[in-house]
Write a protein that holds these residues in place. Structure first.
Motif, PDB file in Angstrom:
ATOM      1  N   THR A 106      -8.852  22.544  18.113  1.00 33.99           N
ATOM      2  CA  THR A 106      -8.620  23.032  16.755  1.00 33.99           C
ATOM      3  C   THR A 106      -9.832  22.754  15.891  1.00 33.99           C
ATOM      4  O   THR A 106     -10.397  21.658  15.936  1.00 33.99           O
ATOM      5  CB  THR A 106      -7.388  22.335  16.147  1.00 33.99           C
ATOM      6  OG1 THR A 106      -6.263  22.547  17.009  1.00 33.99           O
ATOM      7  CG2 THR A 106      -7.082  22.844  14.758  1.00 33.99           C
ATOM      8  N   LEU A 107     -10.228  23.751  15.105  1.00 28.56           N
ATOM      9  CA  LEU A 107     -11.302  23.593  14.134  1.00 28.56           C
ATOM     10  C   LEU A 107     -10.686  23.684  12.748  1.00 28.56           C
ATOM     11  O   LEU A 107      -9.968  24.640  12.446  1.00 28.56           O
ATOM     12  CB  LEU A 107     -12.359  24.693  14.307  1.00 28.56           C
ATOM     13  CG  LEU A 107     -13.575  24.616  13.385  1.00 28.56           C
ATOM     14  CD1 LEU A 107     -14.445  23.406  13.743  1.00 28.56           C
ATOM     15  CD2 LEU A 107     -14.387  25.899  13.471  1.00 28.56           C
ATOM     16  N   TYR A 108     -10.930  22.663  11.922  1.00 23.97           N
ATOM     17  CA  TYR A 108     -10.481  22.657  10.534  1.00 23.97           C
ATOM     18  C   TYR A 108     -11.652  23.110   9.674  1.00 23.97           C
ATOM     19  O   TYR A 108     -12.777  22.654   9.871  1.00 23.97           O
ATOM     20  CB  TYR A 108     -10.037  21.258  10.119  1.00 23.97           C
ATOM     21  CG  TYR A 108      -8.814  20.767  10.861  1.00 23.97           C
ATOM     22  CD1 TYR A 108      -7.540  21.000  10.359  1.00 23.97           C
ATOM     23  CD2 TYR A 108      -8.936  20.067  12.054  1.00 23.97           C
ATOM     24  CE1 TYR A 108      -6.414  20.557  11.035  1.00 23.97           C
ATOM     25  CE2 TYR A 108      -7.822  19.617  12.740  1.00 23.97           C
ATOM     26  CZ  TYR A 108      -6.558  19.862  12.217  1.00 23.97           C
ATOM     27  OH  TYR A 108      -5.443  19.425  12.896  1.00 23.97           O
ATOM     28  N   ILE A 109     -11.377  23.996   8.707  1.00 27.76           N
ATOM     29  CA  ILE A 109     -12.428  24.585   7.879  1.00 27.76           C
ATOM     30  C   ILE A 109     -12.035  24.476   6.417  1.00 27.76           C
ATOM     31  O   ILE A 109     -10.981  24.981   6.008  1.00 27.76           O
ATOM     32  CB  ILE A 109     -12.617  26.085   8.230  1.00 27.76           C
ATOM     33  CG1 ILE A 109     -12.868  26.267   9.718  1.00 27.76           C
ATOM     34  CG2 ILE A 109     -13.726  26.709   7.384  1.00 27.76           C
ATOM     35  CD1 ILE A 109     -12.477  27.625  10.247  1.00 27.76           C
ATOM     36  N   CYS A 110     -12.886  23.828   5.600  1.00 25.93           N
ATOM     37  CA  CYS A 110     -12.671  23.819   4.150  1.00 25.93           C
ATOM     38  C   CYS A 110     -13.079  25.178   3.607  1.00 25.93           C
ATOM     39  O   CYS A 110     -14.258  25.529   3.629  1.00 25.93           O
ATOM     40  CB  CYS A 110     -13.540  22.754   3.469  1.00 25.93           C
ATOM     41  SG  CYS A 110     -12.836  21.122   3.454  1.00 25.93           S
ATOM     42  N   ALA A 111     -12.119  25.952   3.131  1.00 22.98           N
ATOM     43  CA  ALA A 111     -12.411  27.234   2.487  1.00 22.98           C
ATOM     44  C   ALA A 111     -12.379  26.955   0.981  1.00 22.98           C
ATOM     45  O   ALA A 111     -11.343  27.091   0.333  1.00 22.98           O
ATOM     46  CB  ALA A 111     -11.402  28.295   2.903  1.00 22.98           C
ATOM     47  N   SER A 112     -13.524  26.548   0.454  1.00 23.04           N
ATOM     48  CA  SER A 112     -13.591  25.988  -0.900  1.00 23.04           C
ATOM     49  C   SER A 112     -13.083  26.924  -1.985  1.00 23.04           C
ATOM     50  O   SER A 112     -12.319  26.513  -2.851  1.00 23.04           O
ATOM     51  CB  SER A 112     -15.022  25.553  -1.218  1.00 23.04           C
ATOM     52  OG  SER A 112     -15.380  24.475  -0.386  1.00 23.04           O
ATOM     53  N   ASP A 113     -13.516  28.172  -1.993  1.00 26.25           N
ATOM     54  CA  ASP A 113     -13.079  29.095  -3.046  1.00 26.25           C
ATOM     55  C   ASP A 113     -11.700  29.683  -2.770  1.00 26.25           C
ATOM     56  O   ASP A 113     -11.146  30.380  -3.612  1.00 26.25           O
ATOM     57  CB  ASP A 113     -14.113  30.208  -3.254  1.00 26.25           C
ATOM     58  CG  ASP A 113     -15.338  29.713  -4.011  1.00 26.25           C
ATOM     59  OD1 ASP A 113     -15.327  28.568  -4.510  1.00 26.25           O
ATOM     60  OD2 ASP A 113     -16.310  30.483  -4.110  1.00 26.25           O
ATOM     61  N   SER A 114     -11.132  29.402  -1.609  1.00 27.50           N
ATOM     62  CA  SER A 114      -9.758  29.792  -1.317  1.00 27.50           C
ATOM     63  C   SER A 114      -8.801  28.630  -1.608  1.00 27.50           C
ATOM     64  O   SER A 114      -7.587  28.785  -1.480  1.00 27.50           O
ATOM     65  CB  SER A 114      -9.614  30.203   0.153  1.00 27.50           C
ATOM     66  OG  SER A 114     -10.401  31.333   0.448  1.00 27.50           O
ATOM     67  N   ASP A 115      -9.367  27.465  -1.972  1.00 30.08           N
ATOM     68  CA  ASP A 115      -8.583  26.254  -2.262  1.00 30.08           C
ATOM     69  C   ASP A 115      -7.610  25.912  -1.140  1.00 30.08           C
ATOM     70  O   ASP A 115      -6.430  25.630  -1.365  1.00 30.08           O
ATOM     71  CB  ASP A 115      -7.839  26.389  -3.595  1.00 30.08           C
ATOM     72  CG  ASP A 115      -8.777  26.412  -4.781  1.00 30.08           C
ATOM     73  OD1 ASP A 115      -9.889  25.859  -4.674  1.00 30.08           O
ATOM     74  OD2 ASP A 115      -8.401  26.990  -5.822  1.00 30.08           O
ATOM     75  N   THR A 116      -8.129  25.936   0.085  1.00 31.44           N
ATOM     76  CA  THR A 116      -7.291  25.636   1.235  1.00 31.44           C
ATOM     77  C   THR A 116      -8.145  25.092   2.374  1.00 31.44           C
ATOM     78  O   THR A 116      -9.364  25.233   2.373  1.00 31.44           O
ATOM     79  CB  THR A 116      -6.513  26.896   1.696  1.00 31.44           C
ATOM     80  OG1 THR A 116      -5.510  26.519   2.632  1.00 31.44           O
ATOM     81  CG2 THR A 116      -7.435  27.929   2.331  1.00 31.44           C
ATOM     82  N   VAL A 117      -7.485  24.469   3.341  1.00 33.64           N
ATOM     83  CA  VAL A 117      -8.119  24.107   4.607  1.00 33.64           C
ATOM     84  C   VAL A 117      -7.506  25.020   5.658  1.00 33.64           C
ATOM     85  O   VAL A 117      -6.288  25.053   5.830  1.00 33.64           O
ATOM     86  CB  VAL A 117      -7.902  22.625   4.966  1.00 33.64           C
ATOM     87  CG1 VAL A 117      -8.415  22.331   6.368  1.00 33.64           C
ATOM     88  CG2 VAL A 117      -8.575  21.717   3.945  1.00 33.64           C
ATOM     89  N   GLN A 118      -8.362  25.783   6.329  1.00 29.98           N
ATOM     90  CA  GLN A 118      -7.885  26.687   7.360  1.00 29.98           C
ATOM     91  C   GLN A 118      -7.885  25.971   8.706  1.00 29.98           C
ATOM     92  O   GLN A 118      -8.746  25.137   8.973  1.00 29.98           O
ATOM     93  CB  GLN A 118      -8.764  27.926   7.425  1.00 29.98           C
ATOM     94  CG  GLN A 118      -8.682  28.740   6.146  1.00 29.98           C
ATOM     95  CD  GLN A 118      -9.445  30.031   6.255  1.00 29.98           C
ATOM     96  OE1 GLN A 118     -10.626  30.031   6.577  1.00 29.98           O
ATOM     97  NE2 GLN A 118      -8.768  31.131   5.987  1.00 29.98           N
ATOM     98  N   VAL A 119      -6.929  26.333   9.537  1.00 27.95           N
ATOM     99  CA  VAL A 119      -6.788  25.735  10.859  1.00 27.95           C
ATOM    100  C   VAL A 119      -6.993  26.842  11.888  1.00 27.95           C
ATOM    101  O   VAL A 119      -6.245  27.821  11.913  1.00 27.95           O
ATOM    102  CB  VAL A 119      -5.409  25.067  11.023  1.00 27.95           C
ATOM    103  CG1 VAL A 119      -5.279  24.430  12.401  1.00 27.95           C
ATOM    104  CG2 VAL A 119      -5.181  24.034   9.914  1.00 27.95           C
ATOM    105  N   MET A 120      -8.036  26.677  12.715  1.00 25.86           N
ATOM    106  CA  MET A 120      -8.383  27.696  13.705  1.00 25.86           C
ATOM    107  C   MET A 120      -8.088  27.182  15.116  1.00 25.86           C
ATOM    108  O   MET A 120      -8.523  26.100  15.497  1.00 25.86           O
ATOM    109  CB  MET A 120      -9.869  28.049  13.609  1.00 25.86           C
ATOM    110  CG  MET A 120     -10.316  29.087  14.632  1.00 25.86           C
ATOM    111  SD  MET A 120     -12.064  29.514  14.493  1.00 25.86           S
ATOM    112  CE  MET A 120     -12.013  30.575  13.054  1.00 25.86           C
ATOM    113  N   ASP A 121      -7.379  27.991  15.880  1.00 23.73           N
ATOM    114  CA  ASP A 121      -7.151  27.729  17.301  1.00 23.73           C
ATOM    115  C   ASP A 121      -8.397  28.209  18.032  1.00 23.73           C
ATOM    116  O   ASP A 121      -8.715  29.402  18.012  1.00 23.73           O
ATOM    117  CB  ASP A 121      -5.914  28.499  17.762  1.00 23.73           C
ATOM    118  CG  ASP A 121      -5.613  28.340  19.240  1.00 23.73           C
ATOM    119  OD1 ASP A 121      -6.535  28.010  20.038  1.00 23.73           O
ATOM    120  OD2 ASP A 121      -4.459  28.565  19.617  1.00 23.73           O
TER     121      ASP A 121
END
Length: 183
Positions: A106-121
């Motif tokens: 799993t890769l966690y990504i700070c999507a700063s302007d989306s105000d979220t942390v995305q979780v990638m399989d």
């Protein structure tokens, strides 16, 4: 136009196999931007990519790096052996920090302007879900047990702790102005 340089000039002690290289530092202790690969196996000095490159440490993926590209809302997948970008993945707005789960699935990504942390399989290279965060998540640290994510949120000067399994905020607390890094 930016000057290109050899990897050996950029990081003469960078091990291309095995362990994670030491972090790149500038005066004052902040982490330097990681150069992105350019054409013909060279690295561009000062390329505009996000602050963190992660190397996988096991199996066939041990020669892979992930670089968040803040200005074009993508993550570059890089073959460390050839320094070639093998894939470019679309992600949320203004991706900043990236980190891997302990099992490298799993890769966690700070999507700063989306105000979220995305979780990638990483097996499918798709975003499976988003985790809540504060305003403008910049960097984060994943607890060794993988169950809690500690997120530095720049705009509202807080750290958000998220339960990664329940996908809920556990707590938030105030820190200094414009928190950037997290370890």
């Amino acid at each position: 136009m930016r000057k290109a340089m050899d990897v050996k000039t950029f990081a003469p002690s960078l091990p291309l196999r095995g362990s994670l290289p030491p972090p790149l530092r500038r005066g004052g202790g902040e982490t330097a931007a990681v150069p992105s690969p350019a054409k013909r196996g060279r690295v561009r000095e000062g390329a505009s990519v996000a602050l963190l490159m992660l190397l996988l440490s096991t199996g066939a993926l041990s020669q892979t790096a992930y670089v968040s590209n803040e200005k074009d809302n993508t993550v570059s997948v890089i073959d460390i052996k050839t320094l070639a970008v093998t894939e470019t993945l679309n992600v949320g707005k203004r991706p900043r920090g990236v980190t891997l789960s302990r099992d490298n699935r799993t890769l966690y990504i700070c999507a700063s302007d989306s105000d979220t942390v995305q979780v990638m399989d990483l097996s499918t290279k798709t975003i499976t879900h988003n985790l809540p965060s504060g305003e403008d998540p910049e960097q984060f640290a994943l607890h060794p047990d993988g169950k809690r994510l500690f997120i530095a949120n720049e705009n509202n000067a807080v750290v958000t702790i998220v339960d990664t399994e329940a996908r809920k905020v556990v707590t938030q607390f105030d820190v200094g102005i414009e928190p950037e890094g997290m370890a």
